[in-house]
Design a protein around this motif. Structure first.
Motif, PDB file in Angstrom:
ATOM      1  N   ILE A 179      45.112  42.980  25.358  1.00 48.23           N
ATOM      2  CA  ILE A 179      44.092  43.102  24.331  1.00 48.23           C
ATOM      3  C   ILE A 179      43.439  41.755  24.038  1.00 48.23           C
ATOM      4  N   GLU A 180      44.178  40.652  24.261  1.00 51.41           N
ATOM      5  CA  GLU A 180      43.608  39.325  24.031  1.00 51.41           C
ATOM      6  C   GLU A 180      42.398  39.081  24.936  1.00 51.41           C
ATOM      7  N   ALA A 181      42.492  39.544  26.168  1.00 46.73           N
ATOM      8  CA  ALA A 181      41.379  39.369  27.109  1.00 46.73           C
ATOM      9  C   ALA A 181      40.178  40.211  26.690  1.00 46.73           C
ATOM     10  N   ILE A 182      40.446  41.431  26.242  1.00 46.79           N
ATOM     11  CA  ILE A 182      39.370  42.317  25.814  1.00 46.79           C
ATOM     12  C   ILE A 182      38.656  41.731  24.599  1.00 46.79           C
ATOM     13  N   LYS A 183      39.422  41.234  23.646  1.00 48.54           N
ATOM     14  CA  LYS A 183      38.826  40.654  22.439  1.00 48.54           C
ATOM     15  C   LYS A 183      38.002  39.414  22.762  1.00 48.54           C
ATOM     16  N   LEU A 184      38.513  38.591  23.681  1.00 45.53           N
ATOM     17  CA  LEU A 184      37.792  37.379  24.066  1.00 45.53           C
ATOM     18  C   LEU A 184      36.451  37.723  24.701  1.00 45.53           C
ATOM     19  N   CYS A 185      36.479  38.665  25.625  1.00 42.25           N
ATOM     20  CA  CYS A 185      35.254  39.085  26.303  1.00 42.25           C
ATOM     21  C   CYS A 185      34.277  39.711  25.311  1.00 42.25           C
ATOM     22  N   ALA A 186      34.799  40.559  24.438  1.00 46.70           N
ATOM     23  CA  ALA A 186      33.952  41.238  23.457  1.00 46.70           C
ATOM     24  C   ALA A 186      33.270  40.240  22.530  1.00 46.70           C
ATOM     25  N   LYS A 187      34.005  39.233  22.107  1.00 46.08           N
ATOM     26  CA  LYS A 187      33.455  38.232  21.193  1.00 46.08           C
ATOM     27  C   LYS A 187      32.313  37.467  21.838  1.00 46.08           C
ATOM     28  N   LYS A 188      32.492  37.065  23.099  1.00 44.30           N
ATOM     29  CA  LYS A 188      31.472  36.271  23.780  1.00 44.30           C
ATOM     30  C   LYS A 188      30.207  37.075  24.043  1.00 44.30           C
ATOM     31  N   VAL A 189      30.373  38.303  24.530  1.00 43.74           N
ATOM     32  CA  VAL A 189      29.198  39.103  24.878  1.00 43.74           C
ATOM     33  C   VAL A 189      28.473  39.593  23.627  1.00 43.74           C
ATOM     34  N   ALA A 190      29.217  39.979  22.599  1.00 39.71           N
ATOM     35  CA  ALA A 190      28.587  40.440  21.362  1.00 39.71           C
ATOM     36  C   ALA A 190      27.738  39.334  20.733  1.00 39.71           C
ATOM     37  N   ALA A 191      28.207  38.098  20.849  1.00 40.10           N
ATOM     38  CA  ALA A 191      27.470  36.973  20.281  1.00 40.10           C
ATOM     39  C   ALA A 191      26.218  36.646  21.090  1.00 40.10           C
ATOM     40  N   ALA A 192      26.202  37.034  22.368  1.00 42.25           N
ATOM     41  CA  ALA A 192      25.068  36.679  23.225  1.00 42.25           C
ATOM     42  C   ALA A 192      24.039  37.792  23.368  1.00 42.25           C
ATOM     43  N   SER A 193      24.504  39.024  23.649  1.00 44.21           N
ATOM     44  CA  SER A 193      23.544  40.092  23.929  1.00 44.21           C
ATOM     45  C   SER A 193      23.995  41.464  23.455  1.00 44.21           C
ATOM     46  N   GLY A 194      25.295  41.703  23.426  1.00 46.19           N
ATOM     47  CA  GLY A 194      25.787  43.032  23.071  1.00 46.19           C
ATOM     48  C   GLY A 194      25.564  44.046  24.174  1.00 46.19           C
ATOM     49  N   ASP A 195      25.395  43.580  25.397  1.00 43.61           N
ATOM     50  CA  ASP A 195      25.130  44.438  26.554  1.00 43.61           C
ATOM     51  C   ASP A 195      26.457  44.901  27.144  1.00 43.61           C
ATOM     52  N   MET A 196      26.749  46.197  27.049  1.00 43.51           N
ATOM     53  CA  MET A 196      28.018  46.722  27.541  1.00 43.51           C
ATOM     54  C   MET A 196      28.151  46.576  29.050  1.00 43.51           C
ATOM     55  N   ARG A 197      27.068  46.636  29.762  1.00 46.86           N
ATOM     56  CA  ARG A 197      27.131  46.480  31.221  1.00 46.86           C
ATOM     57  C   ARG A 197      27.630  45.098  31.595  1.00 46.86           C
ATOM     58  N   ARG A 198      27.276  44.104  30.777  1.00 48.37           N
ATOM     59  CA  ARG A 198      27.741  42.740  31.009  1.00 48.37           C
ATOM     60  C   ARG A 198      29.251  42.653  30.821  1.00 48.37           C
ATOM     61  N   VAL A 199      29.759  43.345  29.814  1.00 45.65           N
ATOM     62  CA  VAL A 199      31.199  43.366  29.564  1.00 45.65           C
ATOM     63  C   VAL A 199      31.937  43.963  30.761  1.00 45.65           C
ATOM     64  N   LEU A 200      31.433  45.083  31.261  1.00 42.59           N
ATOM     65  CA  LEU A 200      32.069  45.737  32.398  1.00 42.59           C
ATOM     66  C   LEU A 200      32.067  44.822  33.623  1.00 42.59           C
ATOM     67  N   ASP A 201      30.961  44.112  33.843  1.00 41.79           N
ATOM     68  CA  ASP A 201      30.868  43.197  34.987  1.00 41.79           C
ATOM     69  C   ASP A 201      31.897  42.070  34.874  1.00 41.79           C
ATOM     70  N   ILE A 202      32.005  41.475  33.687  1.00 39.53           N
ATOM     71  CA  ILE A 202      32.930  40.359  33.493  1.00 39.53           C
ATOM     72  C   ILE A 202      34.372  40.809  33.712  1.00 39.53           C
ATOM     73  N   CYS A 203      34.737  41.951  33.147  1.00 40.67           N
ATOM     74  CA  CYS A 203      36.109  42.449  33.291  1.00 40.67           C
ATOM     75  C   CYS A 203      36.418  42.803  34.740  1.00 40.67           C
ATOM     76  N   ARG A 204      35.467  43.416  35.423  1.00 38.98           N
ATOM     77  CA  ARG A 204      35.703  43.780  36.824  1.00 38.98           C
ATOM     78  C   ARG A 204      35.795  42.533  37.705  1.00 38.98           C
ATOM     79  N   ASP A 205      35.002  41.510  37.398  1.00 37.02           N
ATOM     80  CA  ASP A 205      35.096  40.258  38.151  1.00 37.02           C
ATOM     81  C   ASP A 205      36.474  39.624  37.973  1.00 37.02           C
ATOM     82  N   ALA A 206      36.972  39.650  36.743  1.00 41.76           N
ATOM     83  CA  ALA A 206      38.286  39.069  36.473  1.00 41.76           C
ATOM     84  C   ALA A 206      39.390  39.838  37.203  1.00 41.76           C
ATOM     85  N   ILE A 207      39.284  41.161  37.226  1.00 41.67           N
ATOM     86  CA  ILE A 207      40.278  41.977  37.928  1.00 41.67           C
ATOM     87  C   ILE A 207      40.220  41.704  39.427  1.00 41.67           C
TER      88      ILE A 207
END
Length: 260
Positions: A208-236
Motif C-alpha cells: 500500500i505504501e507504493a500505491i499511496k506514493l504513486c497516487a500522491k505524485k500523480v494527483a498533485a500533477a494531473s490526476g490522470d488515472m492512465r498515468r498511474v497505471l503506466d507507472i505501476c506497470r513500469d515498476a512491476i
C-alpha cells in the motif's frame, strides 16, 4: 503530465514493490503475483470500480429515466484526459441493459463511434483535409437524433472540452439541442488509491505504501488515472526483469560449479 527522470520514477515506486513479503514470496510465486498484478493494471481490464461513483450514479439515473419513459435523451460527459469518462459510459451501458432485463424493458441497441479506433493513420489526414463545413454538418446531424419527432435515441457524448457544443454546433441552444452535462474532474489521491487497491484485490504483490506514493505524485500533477497505471506497470516490469536476471545468474552459477 508528471515528469521526473525514468530511473528515479521507477526506483522510487519500485522501492516499495521490492520489499513486498520477500521472505514469504520467492521465485515463481513472486513472478505469478506480479504477472497477475500486471494484468489487473492493464487499461483494458474492466475494474470493479472506476472511482467515479457520483458521476456514474447521475448518468445511470438519467439513462434509466429516459429508457423507462421510452423517450430520447442526450448527455455530454466532459473533463480532462484519464478521468474515467469512457470507462463510466462502458460500465453504465452494461448496467443499463441488466436493469432493462430485470424490469422487462426492451434492450438498448448500442452504437459506439470513436476516433480512437481508426485502423489506418491515413484516415486521420483525410479527416483533417475534409471541409470544416462538412464536419459541422455531420456533427449536427448526429446531435439532432435525440431531438427528432418520435425518436428514442439516447446519445451519450464524451470530450475533453466542456464547450464542445458551443464550439462545433453554432446556435445549438436556440435550436433546443441542450444535453444534460456531467463534468468529470481529475482523480484525487484517495480516488486513485481506491481504484488501484480494487484492481489489485486478488493479489498482495504491491504494498500500500507504493500505491499511496504513486497516487500522491500523480494527483498533485494531473490526476490522470492512465498515468498511474503506466507507472505501476513500469515498476512491476522492472521487478520481473530483476527476478529473471537473478534466476539466470543462479543457473549460471550452478553450471559453473558443476564444471569445477
Amino acid at each position: 503530465m508528471i515528469y521526473f527522470p525514468l530511473k528515479t520514477r521507477l526506483t522510487t515506486v519500485y522501492t516499495c514493490f521490492a520489499q513486498v513479503h520477500s521472505a514469504d514470496i520467492e521465485g515463481n510465486s513472486m513472478k505469478e503475483r506480479l504477472s497477475t498484478a500486471m494484468e489487473s493494471l492493464h487499461p483494458s481490464t474492466n475494474p470493479k470500480t472506476g472511482g467515479r461513483d457520483p458521476h456514474s450514479g447521475r448518468l445511470l439515473e438519467y439513462c434509466r429515466g429516459r429508457v423507462k419513459e421510452q423517450v430520447a435523451g442526450a448527455c455530454h460527459l466532459s473533463g480532462p484526459p484519464g478521468t474515467g469518462k469512457s470507462l463510466s459510459v462502458s460500465k453504465i451501458v452494461q448496467r443499463l441493459n441488466t436493469w432493462c432485463r430485470a424490469n422487462s424493458l426492451p434492450q438498448c441497441t448500442q452504437c459506439w463511434i470513436t476516433c480512437m479506433h481508426l485502423d489506418d493513420c491515413r484516415r486521420v489526414f483525410e479527416h483533417v483535409a475534409s471541409s470544416l463545413k462538412s464536419q459541422q454538418q455531420l456533427i449536427q446531424q448526429i446531435f439532432t437524433l435525440p431531438f427528432l419527432p418520435l425518436s428514442r435515441a439516447l446519445l451519450l457524448t464524451i470530450s475533453n472540452r466542456g464547450d464542445f457544443h458551443e464550439r462545433y454546433i453554432p446556435n445549438f441552444r436556440s435550436k433546443g439541442w441542450v444535453p444534460k452535462q456531467i463534468v468529470f474532474g481529475a482523480y484525487s489521491e484517495q480516488d486513485i488509491i481506491q481504484v488501484i487497491t480494487d484492481r489489485l484485490s486478488n493479489t498482495n504483490a504491491i504494498r500500500i505504501e507504493a500505491i499511496k506514493l504513486c497516487a500522491k505524485k500523480v494527483a498533485a500533477a494531473s490526476g490522470d488515472m492512465r498515468r498511474v497505471l503506466d507507472i505501476c506497470r513500469d515498476a512491476i516490469s522492472l521487478a520481473m526483469r530483476e527476478i529473471e536476471e537473478a534466476e539466470e545468474e543462479e543457473e549460471e552459477r550452478a553450471r559453473t560449479s558443476g564444471y569445477a
